[in-house]
Design an enzyme around this catalytic site. Structure first.
Site, short mmCIF file in Angstrom:
data_model
loop_
_atom_site.label_atom_id
_atom_site.label_comp_id
_atom_site.label_asym_id
_atom_site.label_seq_id
_atom_site.Cartn_x
_atom_site.Cartn_y
_atom_site.Cartn_z
N GLY A 99 -62.97 11.40 -2.06
CA GLY A 99 -63.57 11.64 -3.41
C GLY A 99 -64.67 10.78 -3.90
CD GLU A 107 -64.68 15.52 0.57
OE1 GLU A 107 -65.68 15.10 0.93
OE2 GLU A 107 -63.79 14.72 -0.26
C1 5RP Z 1 -66.87 12.70 -0.78
C2 5RP Z 1 -65.84 11.90 0.08
C3 5RP Z 1 -66.61 11.31 1.33
O1 5RP Z 1 -66.03 11.29 2.52
C4 5RP Z 1 -66.27 9.62 0.97
O2 5RP Z 1 -66.57 9.21 -0.48
C5 5RP Z 1 -66.71 8.55 2.02
O3 5RP Z 1 -68.19 8.70 1.57
P1 5RP Z 1 -69.41 7.98 2.63
O4 5RP Z 1 -69.04 8.78 4.05
O5 5RP Z 1 -70.78 8.27 1.97
O6 5RP Z 1 -68.99 6.55 2.41
O7 5RP Z 1 -64.84 12.14 -0.06
O8 5RP Z 1 -66.08 13.49 -1.60
#
Ligand code: 5RP
Length: 230
Positions: A99, A107
């Site tokens: 998140g 998601e």
């Molecule tokens: C978005 C998410 C993303 O998967 C999580 O924040 C990881 O982000 P990133 O791949 O940019 O590090 O849950 O709501």
């Protein structure tokens, strides 16, 4: 973002797309790691792969369109074969915090309809215990001050996520409250407590959902594929 962090994410994403097969219905995650997976799937489509997909955010939907990945509504499907998504923290039992990008509700809806849920991370996201990353909680704007007090009573310090000088709004027009609990001893229990609060639309705990976790190292080399612990 440092190049090395991008590298670990891209390595994990490239490994994950090896699980994609012709004819599958796919869930497309959100964030800078999922970005590489969507691009990779787009390249496969360009080379003749036939798939359809549901995206977990407007941002990922736009990227999928750019990459000519066919999108379908939920009316046309009853499950997704594979979803590939990122995470903010992963513990050894595959409890996740997600998140960071604010897409947790979509998601989780997509994850809940998925038969094989693949989490891709750079290996710095693998932790012994969850909690260094604040838990994102998506809440209804109506009465959010009350929801905030009820969350605080569970023992966290909390910040409403902002976008400049305005509250950040999710794709579903909700607020995000980022809740710092410190080290979380029992994620499933805290997940139940948080989701029991009226006004909470969804929390960032993804418990017992991931089938495999693929971790890429910032220093390169092969991605590690971790199987779900028994
Ligand atoms: C978005 C998410 C993303 O998967 C999580 O924040 C990881 O982000 P990133 O791949 O940019 O590090 O849950 O709501």
């Amino acid at each position: 973002m440092e190049n090395s962090a991008i590298n670990g994410k891209k390595i994990a994403a490239n490994k994950a797309i090896e699980y994609v097969r012709n004819g599958m219905t796919l869930g497309l995650g959100t964030g800078s790691t999922a970005y590489w997976a969507i691009r990779g799937i787009g390249d496969m489509v360009k080379n003749g792969l036939s798939v359809r997909a549901i995206a977990t955010s407007i941002q990922s939907e736009e990227l999928a369109r750019e990459m000519n990945i066919p999108l379908v509504p939920f009316t046309e499907i009853d499950h997704l074969d594979i979803t590939i998504d990122g995470a903010d923290e992963v513990d050894p039992a595959f409890n996740l915090i997600k998140g960071g990008g604010g897409a947790l509700l979509r998601e989780k809806i997509v994850a809940s309809a998925t038969r094989f849920y693949i989490i891709i991370v750079d290996e710095t996201k693998l932790v012994k215990q969850l909690g260094r990353f604040p838990l994102p909680v998506e809440v209804a704007p109506f009465g959010w001050e009350l929801t905030e007090r009820r969350l605080t009573a569970l023992g966290c310090t909390l910040a409403r996520r902002m976008a400049g000088d305005k509250p950040f709004l999710t794709d579903n027009q909700h607020y995000i409250l980022d809740c710092s609990f410190g080290t979380i001893a029992d994620p499933p229990q805290l997940h139940r407590q948080v989701s029991d609060i009226t006004g909470v639309m969804e929390d960032g705990f993804f418990i017992n959902m991931a089938n495999i976790v693929i971790a890429g190292s910032p220093s390169g080399g092969d991605a590690r594929v971790l199987a779900k612990p028994q």
